[in-house]
Write an enzyme that holds these catalytic residues in place. Structure first.
Site, short mmCIF file in Angstrom:
data_model
loop_
_atom_site.label_atom_id
_atom_site.label_comp_id
_atom_site.label_asym_id
_atom_site.label_seq_id
_atom_site.Cartn_x
_atom_site.Cartn_y
_atom_site.Cartn_z
N THR A 73 0.88 -1.14 0.22
CA THR A 73 0.07 0.08 -0.02
C THR A 73 0.84 1.33 -0.02
O THR A 73 0.54 2.22 -0.67
CB THR A 73 -0.85 -0.12 1.32
OG1 THR A 73 -1.70 -1.08 1.17
CG2 THR A 73 -1.93 0.92 1.17
N ASN A 152 -6.30 -9.36 -7.42
CA ASN A 152 -6.34 -10.20 -6.38
C ASN A 152 -7.69 -10.97 -6.21
O ASN A 152 -7.54 -12.08 -5.38
CB ASN A 152 -5.99 -9.14 -5.15
CG ASN A 152 -6.97 -8.09 -5.04
OD1 ASN A 152 -6.74 -7.17 -5.98
ND2 ASN A 152 -7.77 -7.86 -4.20
N GLN A 180 0.14 -8.99 -6.50
CA GLN A 180 -0.25 -10.45 -6.66
C GLN A 180 0.56 -11.00 -7.64
O GLN A 180 0.39 -12.31 -7.93
CB GLN A 180 -1.87 -10.63 -7.07
CG GLN A 180 -2.56 -10.16 -6.04
CD GLN A 180 -2.71 -11.06 -4.92
OE1 GLN A 180 -2.39 -12.22 -5.09
NE2 GLN A 180 -3.20 -10.65 -3.81
N SER A 200 4.74 -6.51 -2.53
CA SER A 200 4.44 -6.65 -1.14
C SER A 200 5.31 -7.71 -0.68
O SER A 200 5.07 -9.05 -1.46
CB SER A 200 3.01 -6.46 -0.58
OG SER A 200 2.97 -6.90 0.79
N GLY A 201 5.76 -7.95 0.52
CA GLY A 201 6.39 -9.18 1.23
C GLY A 201 5.52 -10.23 1.47
O GLY A 201 5.79 -11.54 1.09
N HIS A 202 4.26 -9.96 2.11
CA HIS A 202 3.66 -11.18 2.64
C HIS A 202 2.55 -11.63 1.74
O HIS A 202 1.97 -12.49 2.15
CB HIS A 202 2.79 -10.52 3.97
CG HIS A 202 1.43 -9.78 3.46
ND1 HIS A 202 0.34 -10.07 3.46
CD2 HIS A 202 1.35 -8.34 3.26
CE1 HIS A 202 -0.54 -9.39 3.27
NE2 HIS A 202 0.10 -8.10 3.06
N THR A 238 14.13 4.10 10.00
CA THR A 238 14.89 2.85 10.20
C THR A 238 14.49 1.71 9.48
O THR A 238 13.53 1.31 9.50
CB THR A 238 15.41 2.81 11.54
OG1 THR A 238 16.05 3.85 12.12
CG2 THR A 238 16.49 1.69 11.58
N CYS A 323 -10.47 -6.60 2.27
CA CYS A 323 -10.30 -5.25 2.66
C CYS A 323 -11.86 -4.78 2.78
O CYS A 323 -12.18 -3.87 3.75
CB CYS A 323 -9.63 -4.68 1.76
SG CYS A 323 -8.06 -5.17 1.44
C1 LIG Z 1 -2.42 -7.08 -0.66
C2 LIG Z 1 -2.34 -6.10 -1.84
C3 LIG Z 1 -2.00 -4.95 -1.75
C4 LIG Z 1 -1.65 -4.45 -0.47
O1 LIG Z 1 -0.34 -4.79 -0.02
P1 LIG Z 1 -0.04 -4.57 1.48
O2 LIG Z 1 1.36 -5.17 1.79
O3 LIG Z 1 -1.19 -5.60 2.31
O4 LIG Z 1 -0.38 -3.37 1.76
C5 LIG Z 1 -2.10 -4.12 -2.95
N1 LIG Z 1 -2.51 -4.72 -4.00
C6 LIG Z 1 -2.98 -5.86 -4.35
C7 LIG Z 1 -3.23 -6.34 -5.58
C8 LIG Z 1 -2.97 -6.65 -3.23
O5 LIG Z 1 -3.46 -7.96 -3.43
#
Ligand SMILES: *Cc1c(COP(=O)(O)O)cnc(C)c1O
Length: 384
Positions: A73, A152, A180, A200-202, A238, A323
C-alpha cells in the site's frame, strides 16, 4: 479444530522457511542499525544491500532502482502521488481500471477529490481492459496510467507489456500494482515496459509490513515519507531489516518454484470440481489467470455464510475482497464484470500456494457441494 486447509494465499501467505532462516539473525544477535558505522551496524547494511540485489535480479532491474517500503500500500501511494507531481506542468489526468485493489482505488479517489481527473477503464466480463479504450482515453494532459498486473479477487492477468508500450509511445508514466504477480508469474520490468512497479512481502512468503517499489532510473521521484534520509533520501525511517531480508529470501524461494505447474494443476482440479456444483460460475479470465487463484460465484448464496461453514471444516477462504469484508456492499471488482449485486454476493475465492496438496483440494471438493446445497435450501431466492 485440528487440520487447517489454507486456501487464502491471496490475502496473505505462510512465511517461507527460507525467509525465517534468513531473517532470524536480524531478530536476535544482528540487531545493529544499518546507518551505524561499527561492524554490528554494517552487518545489517550488507544484508540490506544484498536483499536489494536479490530483488533487482528478479525484476531485471538495477539495485539502485529498488526501494524498500513499509507495505504494498505504501509503495502504491508513493508511486502514484509522486509520479503525478513530476508531471504537474503537463496536466492532471490519470487513467486506471475499475478493478484495482483499494490501495490504488482509494488513492485515486483521494486525488479525484483534490483536483485530478481520473478515467477508469471498464473491464469486460473476464476483467480484461481494452487497449483501444486505453488508446482513445489518452489525452494531452494525461500524466499517469496505473493498471494492476494481476487482480487479487479474480486472478485475471492484464496485458501490462502492451499497456506499457502504449504509455511509452505517448510519454505517459506507467505504474503497475504487481502485488499479486511478483513471485507468482514473471515480472521483468524491461519486458513489462513499466516505470514504477509496487509489490509486497507478505503475498509471496515474506513477513507482513514490508514492501518494495521499483523506480526506473532517471525518474526523480520525490519522497512520500520525510525524515532521516534512509533509502538514499527517498524513504526515511530506520529500515525494517528482518522484513526486508525475509522479502528477498522469500522471493528467491518463490521464483525457484516458477513456473508454478503443480499449483496450476491443483487450481484447475479445484475449478473443474467446483464447477460441477449447479449454477456456479468461474470469475476472471479462464486463460490469462494467476496460477494460484480459483474464484467463483454461486447463485443464491451469501458469501459470508459460505466462509463461516467452510471455517467449521478448517478451510480458510475469502469472499469478495478481504479489505471490504466488513461492509455489505458487493465487491467493486465483481460488479465491474457485469455481475448483478445478488450474484456478486455469492462469491468465493480459493487461493493456493506451493504448500497445498491434492489432499487439500479433495477435502475441499468433498465439503463444498454439501455446504452450498445446505445454504441454498435456506435461501428464499433458491427455487431448485
Ligand atoms: C495485498 C495487496 C495490496 C496491499 O499490499 P499490503 O502489503 O497488504 O499493503 C495491494 N494490491 C494488491 C493487488 C494486493 O493483493
Amino acid at each position: 479444530m485440528d487440520k487447517i486447509v489454507y486456501l487464502d494465499n491471496a490475502a496473505t501467505t505462510r512465511i517461507s522457511k527460507r525467509a525465517i532462516d534468513a531473517m532470524m539473525p536480524f531478530l536476535t544477535e544482528d540487531y545493529g542499525n544499518p546507518s551505524s558505522l561499527y561492524s554490528l551496524g554494517q552487518k545489517s547494511k550488507v544484508a540490506l544491500e544484498n536483499a536489494r540485489k536479490t530483488v533487482a535480479e528478479v525484476l531485471g532491474s538495477r539495485p539502485d532502482e529498488v526501494y524498500f517500503t513499509g507495505s504494498g500500500t505504501e509503495s502504491i501511494n508513493w508511486a502514484i502521488k509522486s509520479a503525478i507531481k513530476l508531471k504537474q506542468d503537463k496536466g492532471k489526468h490519470i487513467i486506471s481500471s475499475n478493478i484495482e485493489h483499494p490501495a490504488v482505488k482509494n488513492t485515486l479517489k483521494y486525488l479525484g477529490d483534490n483536483g485530478y481527473d481520473i478515467t477508469y477503464l471498464e473491464s469486460d466480463k473476464h476483467g480484461q481492459i481494452s487497449l483501444d479504450a486505453l488508446r482513445s482515453s489518452l489525452r494531452s494532459d494525461t500524466v499517469l496510467i496505473s493498471v494492476m498486473t494481476a487482480n487479487n479477487e479474480i486472478g485475471t492477468i492484464l496485458p501490462i507489456a502492451e499497456i506499457g508500450k502504449l504509455a511509452r509511445e505517448r510519454e505517459v508514466l506507467f505504474h503497475t500494482d504487481a502485488v499479486q504477480a511478483v513471485g507468482h508469474i514473471p515480472t521483468d520490468v524491461n519486458e513489462l515496459n513499466v516505470d514504477l512497479l509496487s509489490f509486497s512481502g507478505h503475498k509471496l512468503g515474506g513477513i507482513k509490513g514490508v514492501g518494495a517499489l521499483y523506480v526506473k532510473k532517471g525518474l526523480l521521484l520525490q519522497p512520500l515519507i520525510h525524515g532521516g534520509g534512509q533509502e538514499r533520501g527517498k524513504r526515511s525511517g530506520t529500515e525494517n531489516i528482518p522484513g526486508i531480508v525475509s522479502l528477498a529470501a522469500a522471493l528467491e524461494d518463490a521464483v525457484g518454484h516458477m513456473p508454478l505447474r503443480e499449483v496450476t494443476r491443483l487450481r484447475d482440479k479445484l475449478i473443474s470440481g467446483v464447477l460441477k456444483i449447479p449454477r456456479t460460475h468461474l470469475t476472471g479470465d479462464p486463460i490469462n489467470r494467476l496460477p494460484g487463484i480459483a474464484s467463483f460465484v454461486f447463485e443464491c448464496i451469501e458469501g459470508e455464510s459460505l466462509l463461516l461453514l467452510l471455517n467449521q471444516h478448517g478451510i480458510c477462504a475469502s469472499s469478495g475482497s478481504a479489505c471490504s469484508s466488513d461492509s455489505l456492499d458487493p465487491s467493486h471488482v465483481l460488479l465491474a464484470l457485469g455481475l448483478s449485486h445478488e450474484t456478486a454476493h455469492g462469491s468465493l475465492r480459493l487461493s493456493l500456494s506451493v504448500d497445498n496438496t491434492d489432499e487439500d483440494i479433495d477435502f475441499t471438493l468433498e465439503k463444498l457441494p454439501g455446504i452450498v446445497e445446505k445454504l441454498r435450501m435456506m435461501s428464499p431466492l433458491w427455487n431448485g
